[in-house]
Write a protein that holds these residues in place. Structure first.
Motif, PDB file in Angstrom:
ATOM      1  N   GLY A 119       4.274  -8.860 -13.406  1.00 12.98           N
ATOM      2  CA  GLY A 119       3.546  -8.535 -14.174  1.00 12.98           C
ATOM      3  C   GLY A 119       2.204  -8.773 -14.573  1.00 12.98           C
ATOM      4  O   GLY A 119       1.324  -8.629 -15.835  1.00 12.98           O
ATOM      5  N   THR A 120       2.111  -9.844 -14.624  1.00 12.64           N
ATOM      6  CA  THR A 120       1.399 -11.339 -14.746  1.00 12.64           C
ATOM      7  C   THR A 120       0.517 -11.550 -13.332  1.00 12.64           C
ATOM      8  O   THR A 120      -0.587 -12.370 -13.610  1.00 12.64           O
ATOM      9  CB  THR A 120       1.971 -12.984 -15.123  1.00 12.64           C
ATOM     10  OG1 THR A 120       2.862 -13.475 -14.578  1.00 12.64           O
ATOM     11  CG2 THR A 120       2.924 -12.254 -16.579  1.00 12.64           C
TER      12      THR A 120
ATOM     13  N   ARG B 167       1.191  -8.315  -6.693  1.00 11.10           N
ATOM     14  CA  ARG B 167       1.869  -7.199  -7.110  1.00 11.10           C
ATOM     15  C   ARG B 167       1.428  -6.606  -5.835  1.00 11.10           C
ATOM     16  O   ARG B 167       1.784  -5.427  -5.734  1.00 11.10           O
ATOM     17  CB  ARG B 167       0.982  -6.596  -8.364  1.00 11.10           C
ATOM     18  CG  ARG B 167       1.264  -5.319  -8.789  1.00 11.10           C
ATOM     19  CD  ARG B 167       1.141  -4.598 -10.002  1.00 11.10           C
ATOM     20  NE  ARG B 167       1.195  -5.567 -11.238  1.00 11.10           N
ATOM     21  CZ  ARG B 167      -0.076  -6.016 -11.972  1.00 11.10           C
ATOM     22  NH1 ARG B 167      -1.279  -5.404 -12.315  1.00 11.10           N
ATOM     23  NH2 ARG B 167      -0.041  -7.451 -13.706  1.00 11.10           N
ATOM     24  N   ASP B 168       0.198  -6.669  -5.587  1.00  8.22           N
ATOM     25  CA  ASP B 168      -0.199  -5.504  -4.125  1.00  8.22           C
ATOM     26  C   ASP B 168       0.112  -5.615  -3.028  1.00  8.22           C
ATOM     27  O   ASP B 168       0.907  -5.191  -2.690  1.00  8.22           O
ATOM     28  CB  ASP B 168      -2.017  -6.264  -3.879  1.00  8.22           C
ATOM     29  CG  ASP B 168      -3.131  -5.386  -4.050  1.00  8.22           C
ATOM     30  OD1 ASP B 168      -2.944  -4.351  -5.001  1.00  8.22           O
ATOM     31  OD2 ASP B 168      -4.054  -5.453  -2.822  1.00  8.22           O
ATOM     32  N   LYS B 169       0.925  -6.708  -2.805  1.00  2.49           N
ATOM     33  CA  LYS B 169       1.574  -7.477  -1.627  1.00  2.49           C
ATOM     34  C   LYS B 169       2.952  -5.922  -2.044  1.00  2.49           C
ATOM     35  O   LYS B 169       4.000  -5.955  -0.642  1.00  2.49           O
ATOM     36  CB  LYS B 169       2.480  -8.299  -1.904  1.00  2.49           C
ATOM     37  CG  LYS B 169       2.932  -8.905  -0.474  1.00  2.49           C
ATOM     38  CD  LYS B 169       3.023 -10.572  -0.436  1.00  2.49           C
ATOM     39  CE  LYS B 169       4.245 -11.253   0.297  1.00  2.49           C
ATOM     40  NZ  LYS B 169       4.894 -12.490   0.271  1.00  2.49           N
ATOM     41  N   TYR B 170       3.000  -5.604  -2.683  1.00  2.00           N
ATOM     42  CA  TYR B 170       4.387  -5.442  -3.186  1.00  2.00           C
ATOM     43  C   TYR B 170       4.444  -3.615  -4.002  1.00  2.00           C
ATOM     44  O   TYR B 170       5.958  -2.640  -4.167  1.00  2.00           O
ATOM     45  CB  TYR B 170       5.374  -6.037  -4.455  1.00  2.00           C
ATOM     46  CG  TYR B 170       6.151  -7.614  -4.033  1.00  2.00           C
ATOM     47  CD1 TYR B 170       7.507  -7.026  -3.697  1.00  2.00           C
ATOM     48  CD2 TYR B 170       5.440  -8.678  -3.922  1.00  2.00           C
ATOM     49  CE1 TYR B 170       7.844  -8.654  -3.406  1.00  2.00           C
ATOM     50  CE2 TYR B 170       5.967  -9.691  -3.045  1.00  2.00           C
ATOM     51  CZ  TYR B 170       7.251  -9.138  -3.292  1.00  2.00           C
ATOM     52  OH  TYR B 170       7.703 -11.094  -3.151  1.00  2.00           O
ATOM     53  N   LEU B 171       3.252  -3.753  -4.241  1.00  2.00           N
ATOM     54  CA  LEU B 171       2.719  -2.322  -4.159  1.00  2.00           C
ATOM     55  C   LEU B 171       3.570  -0.994  -3.401  1.00  2.00           C
ATOM     56  O   LEU B 171       2.677  -1.004  -2.323  1.00  2.00           O
ATOM     57  CB  LEU B 171       1.504  -1.950  -4.970  1.00  2.00           C
ATOM     58  CG  LEU B 171       1.076  -0.273  -5.407  1.00  2.00           C
ATOM     59  CD1 LEU B 171       1.946  -0.924  -7.293  1.00  2.00           C
ATOM     60  CD2 LEU B 171      -0.571  -0.913  -5.591  1.00  2.00           C
ATOM     61  N   THR B 172       3.863   0.192  -3.342  1.00  2.00           N
ATOM     62  CA  THR B 172       4.219   1.423  -2.575  1.00  2.00           C
ATOM     63  C   THR B 172       2.887   2.100  -3.670  1.00  2.00           C
ATOM     64  O   THR B 172       2.495   2.152  -4.508  1.00  2.00           O
ATOM     65  CB  THR B 172       5.210   2.258  -2.608  1.00  2.00           C
ATOM     66  OG1 THR B 172       5.222   3.048  -4.646  1.00  2.00           O
ATOM     67  CG2 THR B 172       6.543   1.081  -2.431  1.00  2.00           C
ATOM     68  N   VAL B 173       2.563   3.367  -2.638  1.00  2.00           N
ATOM     69  CA  VAL B 173       1.839   4.178  -3.048  1.00  2.00           C
ATOM     70  C   VAL B 173       1.920   5.245  -4.243  1.00  2.00           C
ATOM     71  O   VAL B 173       1.011   6.113  -5.068  1.00  2.00           O
ATOM     72  CB  VAL B 173       0.656   5.111  -1.837  1.00  2.00           C
ATOM     73  CG1 VAL B 173       2.034   6.466  -1.731  1.00  2.00           C
ATOM     74  CG2 VAL B 173      -0.387   5.970  -2.215  1.00  2.00           C
TER      75      VAL B 173
ATOM     76  N   PHE C 238      10.599  -1.416  -1.001  1.00  2.00           N
ATOM     77  CA  PHE C 238      11.716  -1.923  -0.847  1.00  2.00           C
ATOM     78  C   PHE C 238      11.620  -2.766   0.110  1.00  2.00           C
ATOM     79  O   PHE C 238      12.708  -3.628   0.224  1.00  2.00           O
ATOM     80  CB  PHE C 238      12.730  -0.789  -0.635  1.00  2.00           C
ATOM     81  CG  PHE C 238      14.478  -1.300  -0.734  1.00  2.00           C
ATOM     82  CD1 PHE C 238      15.036  -2.276  -1.767  1.00  2.00           C
ATOM     83  CD2 PHE C 238      15.248  -1.579   0.497  1.00  2.00           C
ATOM     84  CE1 PHE C 238      15.755  -2.323  -1.528  1.00  2.00           C
ATOM     85  CE2 PHE C 238      16.040  -1.706   0.350  1.00  2.00           C
ATOM     86  CZ  PHE C 238      16.820  -2.301  -0.459  1.00  2.00           C
ATOM     87  N   GLY C 239      11.078  -3.286   1.105  1.00  2.00           N
ATOM     88  CA  GLY C 239      10.428  -3.345   2.304  1.00  2.00           C
ATOM     89  C   GLY C 239      11.271  -5.428   1.535  1.00  2.00           C
ATOM     90  O   GLY C 239      11.119  -5.846   2.594  1.00  2.00           O
ATOM     91  N   ARG C 240       9.841  -5.502   0.827  1.00  2.00           N
ATOM     92  CA  ARG C 240       9.608  -7.046   0.355  1.00  2.00           C
ATOM     93  C   ARG C 240      10.570  -7.348  -0.080  1.00  2.00           C
ATOM     94  O   ARG C 240      10.906  -8.320  -0.277  1.00  2.00           O
ATOM     95  CB  ARG C 240       8.167  -6.156  -0.203  1.00  2.00           C
ATOM     96  CG  ARG C 240       6.846  -5.602   0.093  1.00  2.00           C
ATOM     97  CD  ARG C 240       6.329  -7.449   0.775  1.00  2.00           C
ATOM     98  NE  ARG C 240       5.282  -7.243   1.258  1.00  2.00           N
ATOM     99  CZ  ARG C 240       4.418  -7.324   2.690  1.00  2.00           C
ATOM    100  NH1 ARG C 240       5.519  -8.692   3.603  1.00  2.00           N
ATOM    101  NH2 ARG C 240       3.410  -7.090   3.101  1.00  2.00           N
ATOM    102  N   ILE C 241      11.385  -6.478  -0.845  1.00  2.00           N
ATOM    103  CA  ILE C 241      12.853  -6.948  -1.694  1.00  2.00           C
ATOM    104  C   ILE C 241      13.728  -7.765  -0.582  1.00  2.00           C
ATOM    105  O   ILE C 241      14.113  -9.200  -0.186  1.00  2.00           O
ATOM    106  CB  ILE C 241      13.439  -5.711  -2.564  1.00  2.00           C
ATOM    107  CG1 ILE C 241      11.751  -5.568  -3.143  1.00  2.00           C
ATOM    108  CG2 ILE C 241      14.361  -6.113  -2.976  1.00  2.00           C
ATOM    109  CD1 ILE C 241      11.585  -6.513  -4.454  1.00  2.00           C
TER     110      ILE C 241
END
Ligand SMILES: CCCCCC(=O)SCCNC(=O)CCNC(=O)[C@H](O)C(C)(C)COP(=O)(O)OP(=O)(O)OC[C@H]1O[C@@H](n2cnc3c(N)ncnc32)[C@H](O)[C@@H]1OP(=O)(O)O
Length: 380
Positions: A35-36, A41-47, A53-56
């Protein structure tokens, strides 16, 4: 690794020599401030503006290891003599279709059962909703194994003493899980023939694919709304660069899971014709470590479908650049849900029939069918 060799004399000779621990000793809470922190966030973002989920999967693997180090912490030593490796992802159940990349995520985890050298770790994930409460989004159970400082042989872990009735139940469940894993693996289709019911299923499917116009076992035709299993494959190749190594100079398990998951997702997506979401991951066994520099071959295939569900299996093999010999390191099982009903898959060969039955077994073991429950806020 030279430094780690020196830690050998810190290893316990028996489990009894180690002080018992409580579940709260290994309890960790970790914040992922999506959130902050826009860069994160960019590393975790999908299109599709959801969380990768792969990052998780990578985070869960690291957290599982960290939890085990907490459990085995020796306050008087600067460094742990243990090498903790991921042996098995027993289960990951999603409670939500997609996660927002704009809200903080919280992970919690603790050791829930121990054997002599293995530990079961339970982890949970929560996401902030409307900047108010944390809601549960995922439950995971991993099995981690302690090895000596050079990751060459087994090492004892601290015993675990459950304190409350709830902890006793978790511990008992851990014991049952161990028994269930042994039973599941001894009934494996690689070792035993299918059950009479399973044999009937396969024979019925075979009969459904025979051409009624010819009296032959050879001429096979696809029933309506069905796809041959052999036409559902996708493959990939990765070079395991040093960037993906863990502290023991082997390839990080989370990286392998992310790669397998992303290929499985692409397989389910091209099969189902819409963007699927993952519901369950189960029984990922890390049979062999992957050396840095290996070639990683992943083969993904839809092996079972029902209504909107797609069961995908990913087989992972490694080979070194010098030799052509391939070695299986993992088999991954993912259950996806599609927005619309998907075609049936039909096996053509006996080998594919076994993949179908194995896929069905994994599908049946899913613990969150159809409705993704648990949509309520909690205090993690
Ligand atoms: C941040 C750092 C991250 C680091 C994390 C990673 O990335 S790790 C990288 C990914 N993971 C790996 O590379 C691991 C690859 N696999 C291996 O090296 C090996 O298969 C293994 C060490 C896990 C197990 O080897 P062995 O089966 O020969 O070992 P051994 O027979 O001594 O068993 C050790 C303990 O593990 C348990 N065990 C073994 N396999 C198991 C499985 N699939 N499911 C549950 N438990 C299992 C046994 O019951 C035993 O527990 P008890 O003794 O309690 O009875």
């Amino acid at each position: 690794m030279e430094q780690r060799k020196l830690l050998h004399n810190l290893l316990a000779k028996s489990q009894k020599a180690l002080p018992p621990r409580k579940m709260k000793d290994s309890f960790i809470e970790v914040l992922l401030p999506l959130g902050t922190d826009p860069e994160l966030r960019d590393k975790y973002l999908t299109v599709q503006n959801t969380v990768r989920f792969g990052r998780i999967l990578e985070d869960l693997d690291s957290l599982g290891v960290l939890v085990c180090y907490m459990h085995n912490r020796n306050h008087s030593a600067m460094m742990s003599p243990l090498s903790i490796v991921t042996a098995l992802v027993d289960k990951i159940d999603m409670c939500k279709q997609s996660l927002s990349p704009e809200q903080d995520i919280k992970f919690t985890g603790h050791v829930s059962w121990v054997g002599k050298t293995s530990m079961e770790v339970k982890m949970k994930m929560f996401q902030l909703q409307n900047n108010e409460d944390y809601w549960p989004v995922l439950d995971a159970t991993f099995v981690m194994v302690a090895r000596d400082s050079e990751n060459k042989g087994p090492a004892f872990v601290n015993p675990l003493i459950p304190e409350t009735a709830e902890e006793e139940e978790l511990f008992r469940q851990g014991e049952l899980n161990k028994g269930r894993r042994i039973a599941f693996s001894s009934a494996s289709l690689l070792k035993m023939a299918p059950s009479p019911e399973e044999r009937n299923t396969i024979h019925e499917m075979f009969l459904n694919t025979l051409d009624p116009k010819t009296i032959s076992f050879q001429s096979r035709i696809l029933p309506p709304k069905a796809v041959w299993m052999e036409n559902t494959k996708l493959k990939s190749l990765d070079i395991c660069h040093p960037q993906e190594r863990n502290i023991f100079n082997r390839i990080f398990g989370g990286f392998l899971m992310r790669k397998a998951y992303e290929l499985a997702w692409a397989t389910a997506c091209s099969f189902g014709g819409s963007r699927p979401f993952v519901v369950t991951v189960d029984d990922i066994m890390f049979q062999k470590p992957v050396e840095v520099g290996s070639l990683l071959f992943l083969s993904s295939q839809v092996c079972f479908t029902q209504d909107n569900y797609i069961q995908v299996r990913v087989h992972s093999e490694v080979a070194s650049l010098e030799s052509n010999e391939h070695m299986t390191t993992n088999v991954f099982h993912f259950t996806f849900m599609s927005e619309k009903e998907v075609p049936l898959v039909f096996p053509k060969t006996y080998g594919e029939s076994m993949l179908y039955l194995d896929g069905h077994r994994h599908f049946k073991s899913m613990s969150v069918p159809v409705t993704l429950k648990k949509d309520y806020p909690v205090e993690p």
